[in-house]
Design a protein around this motif. Structure first.
Motif, PDB file in Angstrom:
ATOM      1  N   LYS A 240       0.981  -1.118  -0.037  1.00  0.00           N
ATOM      2  CA  LYS A 240      -0.024  -0.624   0.312  1.00  0.00           C
ATOM      3  C   LYS A 240       0.692   1.343   0.025  1.00  0.00           C
ATOM      4  N   THR A 241       0.366   2.078  -0.527  1.00  0.00           N
ATOM      5  CA  THR A 241       0.934   3.412  -0.480  1.00  0.00           C
ATOM      6  C   THR A 241       0.108   4.521  -0.508  1.00  0.00           C
ATOM      7  N   VAL A 242       0.722   6.166  -0.662  1.00  0.00           N
ATOM      8  CA  VAL A 242       0.152   7.112  -0.424  1.00  0.00           C
ATOM      9  C   VAL A 242       0.235   8.333  -1.501  1.00  0.00           C
ATOM     10  N   ILE A 243      -1.002   8.622  -1.883  1.00  0.00           N
ATOM     11  CA  ILE A 243      -0.439   9.598  -3.169  1.00  0.00           C
ATOM     12  C   ILE A 243      -1.597  11.216  -2.563  1.00  0.00           C
ATOM     13  N   ALA A 244      -1.688  11.571  -3.366  1.00  0.00           N
ATOM     14  CA  ALA A 244      -2.146  13.196  -3.004  1.00  0.00           C
ATOM     15  C   ALA A 244      -2.635  13.772  -4.524  1.00  0.00           C
ATOM     16  N   VAL A 245      -4.015  14.202  -4.439  1.00  0.00           N
ATOM     17  CA  VAL A 245      -4.692  14.627  -5.587  1.00  0.00           C
ATOM     18  C   VAL A 245      -5.313  16.043  -5.396  1.00  0.00           C
ATOM     19  N   ARG A 246      -4.758  16.872  -6.266  1.00  0.00           N
ATOM     20  CA  ARG A 246      -5.909  18.033  -6.056  1.00  0.00           C
ATOM     21  C   ARG A 246      -6.864  18.487  -5.887  1.00  0.00           C
ATOM     22  N   GLU A 247      -7.551  19.979  -4.974  1.00  0.00           N
ATOM     23  CA  GLU A 247      -8.872  19.254  -4.475  1.00  0.00           C
ATOM     24  C   GLU A 247      -9.545  19.470  -5.673  1.00  0.00           C
ATOM     25  N   ASN A 248      -9.377  20.615  -6.700  1.00  0.00           N
ATOM     26  CA  ASN A 248      -9.479  20.717  -8.194  1.00  0.00           C
ATOM     27  C   ASN A 248      -8.705  20.761  -8.889  1.00  0.00           C
ATOM     28  N   ASP A 249      -9.243  21.729 -10.580  1.00  0.00           N
ATOM     29  CA  ASP A 249      -9.022  21.851 -11.675  1.00  0.00           C
ATOM     30  C   ASP A 249      -8.146  22.872 -11.991  1.00  0.00           C
ATOM     31  N   SER A 250      -8.376  23.759 -10.686  1.00  0.00           N
ATOM     32  CA  SER A 250      -7.556  25.149 -11.096  1.00  0.00           C
ATOM     33  C   SER A 250      -6.190  25.490 -11.013  1.00  0.00           C
ATOM     34  N   ASP A 251      -5.502  26.415 -11.368  1.00  0.00           N
ATOM     35  CA  ASP A 251      -4.222  26.675 -11.001  1.00  0.00           C
ATOM     36  C   ASP A 251      -3.646  26.642  -9.621  1.00  0.00           C
ATOM     37  N   THR A 252      -4.867  27.114  -8.779  1.00  0.00           N
ATOM     38  CA  THR A 252      -4.126  27.766  -7.477  1.00  0.00           C
ATOM     39  C   THR A 252      -4.736  26.222  -6.481  1.00  0.00           C
ATOM     40  N   SER A 253      -4.688  25.713  -6.883  1.00  0.00           N
ATOM     41  CA  SER A 253      -6.012  24.341  -5.915  1.00  0.00           C
ATOM     42  C   SER A 253      -4.831  23.394  -4.778  1.00  0.00           C
ATOM     43  N   SER A 254      -5.596  23.519  -4.125  1.00  0.00           N
ATOM     44  CA  SER A 254      -4.454  22.843  -3.232  1.00  0.00           C
ATOM     45  C   SER A 254      -4.017  21.079  -2.976  1.00  0.00           C
ATOM     46  N   CYS A 255      -3.196  20.828  -3.369  1.00  0.00           N
ATOM     47  CA  CYS A 255      -2.507  19.730  -3.310  1.00  0.00           C
ATOM     48  C   CYS A 255      -2.909  18.949  -1.781  1.00  0.00           C
ATOM     49  N   SER A 256      -3.887  18.774  -1.557  1.00  0.00           N
ATOM     50  CA  SER A 256      -4.365  18.724   0.104  1.00  0.00           C
ATOM     51  C   SER A 256      -5.063  17.244   0.215  1.00  0.00           C
ATOM     52  N   GLN A 257      -5.341  16.526  -0.609  1.00  0.00           N
ATOM     53  CA  GLN A 257      -6.658  14.957  -0.616  1.00  0.00           C
ATOM     54  C   GLN A 257      -5.421  13.972  -0.823  1.00  0.00           C
ATOM     55  N   LEU A 258      -5.201  13.264   0.504  1.00  0.00           N
ATOM     56  CA  LEU A 258      -4.597  12.425   0.740  1.00  0.00           C
ATOM     57  C   LEU A 258      -4.922  11.390   0.280  1.00  0.00           C
ATOM     58  N   LYS A 259      -4.816   9.710   0.035  1.00  0.00           N
ATOM     59  CA  LYS A 259      -5.551   8.658  -0.764  1.00  0.00           C
ATOM     60  C   LYS A 259      -5.138   7.580  -0.031  1.00  0.00           C
ATOM     61  N   MET A 260      -5.309   6.919   0.348  1.00  0.00           N
ATOM     62  CA  MET A 260      -3.857   5.344   0.278  1.00  0.00           C
ATOM     63  C   MET A 260      -4.549   4.602  -0.620  1.00  0.00           C
ATOM     64  N   ILE A 261      -3.741   3.873  -1.185  1.00  0.00           N
ATOM     65  CA  ILE A 261      -3.874   2.549  -2.930  1.00  0.00           C
ATOM     66  C   ILE A 261      -3.513   1.237  -2.218  1.00  0.00           C
ATOM     67  N   ASP A 262      -4.247   0.871  -2.587  1.00  0.00           N
ATOM     68  CA  ASP A 262      -3.638  -0.823  -2.661  1.00  0.00           C
ATOM     69  C   ASP A 262      -3.073  -0.990  -4.224  1.00  0.00           C
ATOM     70  N   LEU A 263      -1.553  -1.199  -3.863  1.00  0.00           N
ATOM     71  CA  LEU A 263      -1.219  -1.005  -5.365  1.00  0.00           C
ATOM     72  C   LEU A 263      -1.213  -2.577  -5.815  1.00  0.00           C
ATOM     73  N   LYS A 264      -1.155  -3.334  -4.996  1.00  0.00           N
ATOM     74  CA  LYS A 264      -1.528  -4.629  -5.836  1.00  0.00           C
ATOM     75  C   LYS A 264      -2.828  -5.105  -6.488  1.00  0.00           C
ATOM     76  N   THR A 265      -4.260  -4.842  -5.784  1.00  0.00           N
ATOM     77  CA  THR A 265      -5.268  -5.171  -6.369  1.00  0.00           C
ATOM     78  C   THR A 265      -6.178  -3.495  -7.453  1.00  0.00           C
ATOM     79  N   GLY A 266      -5.161  -2.187  -7.095  1.00  0.00           N
ATOM     80  CA  GLY A 266      -5.556  -1.477  -7.507  1.00  0.00           C
ATOM     81  C   GLY A 266      -7.093  -0.324  -7.205  1.00  0.00           C
TER      82      GLY A 266
END
Length: 560
Positions: A240-266
């Motif tokens: 398992k790992t942790v990534i972050a995605v942006r809160e929206n698609d604007s150029d000033t959006s924060s990189c603030s949304q953490l997600k845990m991903i199981d890389l074995k299963t997707g």
């Protein structure tokens, strides 16, 4: 070069792979600036940092240590120029904050890369041809269709056997992936790469894609509504790992949304927003590092530690004594914090932190004006230190109690390739650490061979050094099981190699010899590549894409 002054209560010192495109910046100022509490605009460094001063004695980075404190050296190691045709810099997000931080993020091959090494066998696939992978339409839909890659084409209409003309003793290209994305004009990130079980997982803009290590067929694909803006290059023992995605698609959006991903299963696990610690806790960009069940989340002036399995925040802004860590580093389940104290000199302090509570267990104070430029390892603790002006440098080894153990000295110019921002402490490309040695790659000058140098952590002295030879470049990948695994980069007419060096020194063993012919110019031209060696296979991929709706090379696999 002068010895930095000894601060009060300073303990005595005993003797003894590229991310972002664009023009290369000055060396990042390292952790410890800005200061003054929560306000990133207070005590800020100049908005246009100057280039590091070249050493007065070229090629001599670490002179012998004087009594009382680690040796220093002129720091003259700016990153190399961008590759021809490299994509331009990304969109300008929260530029006010970035200017206040006075940092820019460009690294060369190997910088910030993460690697894995496990002994094992390999497969003998069909002759590889390029396979199209995960094209995205101009609407930027997160559910864009993907070509699973059955080996029948390369997405460009060309059919070419990449192992054609393979010479005796050369191993094989197992498979090669291209991708076609129509994205924003500044290009898209594709920095993440992990080898987990029978899959190699690649991040591409708004998606994670798992490919079979043997034939490159798509095993799973996970789409997100916004772009992936940060990733940890490590995984938990169960993948398992942790990534972050942006809160929206604007150029000033924060990189603030953490997600845990199981890389074995997707499969996606928990999602959590980064807990904000005060009005000036800004997550325009974040940095992630993971060890065991801990993930560190560093921002501009704040840092937190979360539990990977649950997403619970363990600690961050504990407050109190005027030396509160603004960033953390982790390794082997251990944690250290880096703080700028609220004293007259804004002293930087390294702290041991209880991995469950963050409680301070020991402290190590740097001399006035010095900061932590990078953390090569947390267990053992190996720190790259430099002064604010970028003129003095020292690599220090601390014991588990935070007391100075030794300093590193030896001839050579060694870039500080730790991360892409000043709140990035780890991911020091071209380096590796085991229980007894620090392995560093010297600067790779155009047309000249570089070296890998092994330093003894007990004495700080050079144990051995090996030149890449024949105008080649060596990059340290991973130290494990009494060996250093390194990659000798490919040239336009010569394939790369994966080499194993005994930790004690001696002749290297070639684990893989990549083919020349049509494969070599592809292997040698990945921009700011990521690389991994696992189970007898080598994987190399691009960390950024132009995303102009045309085929681009994404990921290449080699093996027996």
């Amino acid at each position: 070069m002068t010895e930095p002054p000894q601060p009060p209560n300073q303990p005595p010192t005993p003797s003894g792979y590229g991310h972002l495109p664009g023009p290369p910046p000055p060396q990042a100022p390292g952790y410890g600036y800005p200061q003054a509490g929560d306000n990133p605009y207070a005590q800020q460094p100049p908005t246009q940092p100057t280039q590091p001063v070249q050493p007065q004695q070229p090629g001599y980075a670490y002179p012998p240590a004087p009594p009382g404190f680690p040796p220093t050296a002129a720091q003259g190691f700016p990153p190399g120029p961008p590759l021809p045709g490299a994509p331009g810099p990304g969109p300008k997000r929260n530029m006010t904050v970035l200017i206040a931080a006075a940092v820019a993020g460009v690294l060369v091959l190997g910088a910030g890369s993460y690697f894995a090494f496990v002994d094992g066998g390999s497969d003998d696939p069909k002759p590889p041809v390029a396979q199209s992978s995960a094209p995205a339409g101009p609407t930027h839909s997160a559910s864009a269709s993907a070509d699973t890659g059955d080996g029948s084409g390369n997405g460009s209409g060309e059919q070419e056997d990449l192992n054609a003309g393979r010479k005796q003793g050369e191993d094989k290209v197992l498979w090669f992936k291209t991708t076609k994305i129509d994205g924003p004009g500044a290009g898209v990130e594709s920095a993440g790469q992990w080898v987990v079980g029978d899959a190699v997982v690649k991040s591409v803009w708004k998606s994670l894609v798992g490919y079979s290590v043997t034939d490159g067929k798509e095993k799973w694909k996970l789409d997100f509504q916004t772009e992936i803006c940060a990733e940890s290059g490590q995984t938990t023992p169960d993948g398992k790992t942790v990534i972050a995605v942006r809160e929206n698609d604007s150029d000033t959006s924060s990189c603030s949304q953490l997600k845990m991903i199981d890389l074995k299963t997707g499969k996606e696990g928990w999602t959590k927003e980064v807990d904000k610690q005060g009005a000036f806790d800004i997550a325009s960009d974040i940095d992630l590092s993971l060890s065991g069940d801990l993930v560190v989340v560093n921002r501009l002036i704040k840092g937190s530690v979360y539990k990977v399995s649950t997403g619970d925040r363990l600690f961050g802004d504990n407050g109190g004594d005027g030396c509160q860590p603004g960033a953390y580093a982790t390794g082997n389940g251990k944690v250290i914090g880096i703080a700028t104290c609220q004293d007259a000199d804004h002293t930087v302090e390294v702290q041991g932190a209880d991995p469950a509570t963050g409680k301070k267990t020991w402290t190590y104070r740097l001399p006035k004006g010095f900061k932590v430029s990078g953390v090569y390892s947390v267990d053992p603790i190996v720190l790259d230190l430099g002064d604010e002006a970028g003129k003095e440098r020292s690599i220090v080894v601390l014991g588990p109690d935070g007391k100075p153990r030794t300093t590193v000295s030896g001839e050579g110019s060694f870039p500080v390739n730790c991360g892409k921002r000043d709140h990035t402490l780890q991911g020091c490309g071209g380096s590796a650490v085991d229980s007894g040695n620090l392995y560093l790659a010297t600067a790779a000058d155009a047309g000249k061979a570089n070296e890998i140098v092994a330093f003894d952590l007990g004495t700080g002295k050079v144990k051995w050094r090996t030149p890449a030879g024949d105008k080649r470049t060596l990059v340290a990948l991973k130290a494990a099981d009494g060996k250093l695994i390194a990659y000798r980069e490919a040239g336009s007419e010569q394939g790369g190699e994966v080499l194993s060096f005994p930790a004690a020194g001696g002749e290297p063993t070639a684990l893989l010899r990549h083919p020349s012919g049509p494969a070599a110019p592809i292997e040698s031209s990945f921009y700011a590549p990521r690389a991994d060696y696992a189970d007898g296979r080598f994987f190399i991929s691009a960390s950024r894409l132009l995303a102009r709706g045309k085929d681009e090379k994404l990921l290449m696999a080699f093996g027996k």
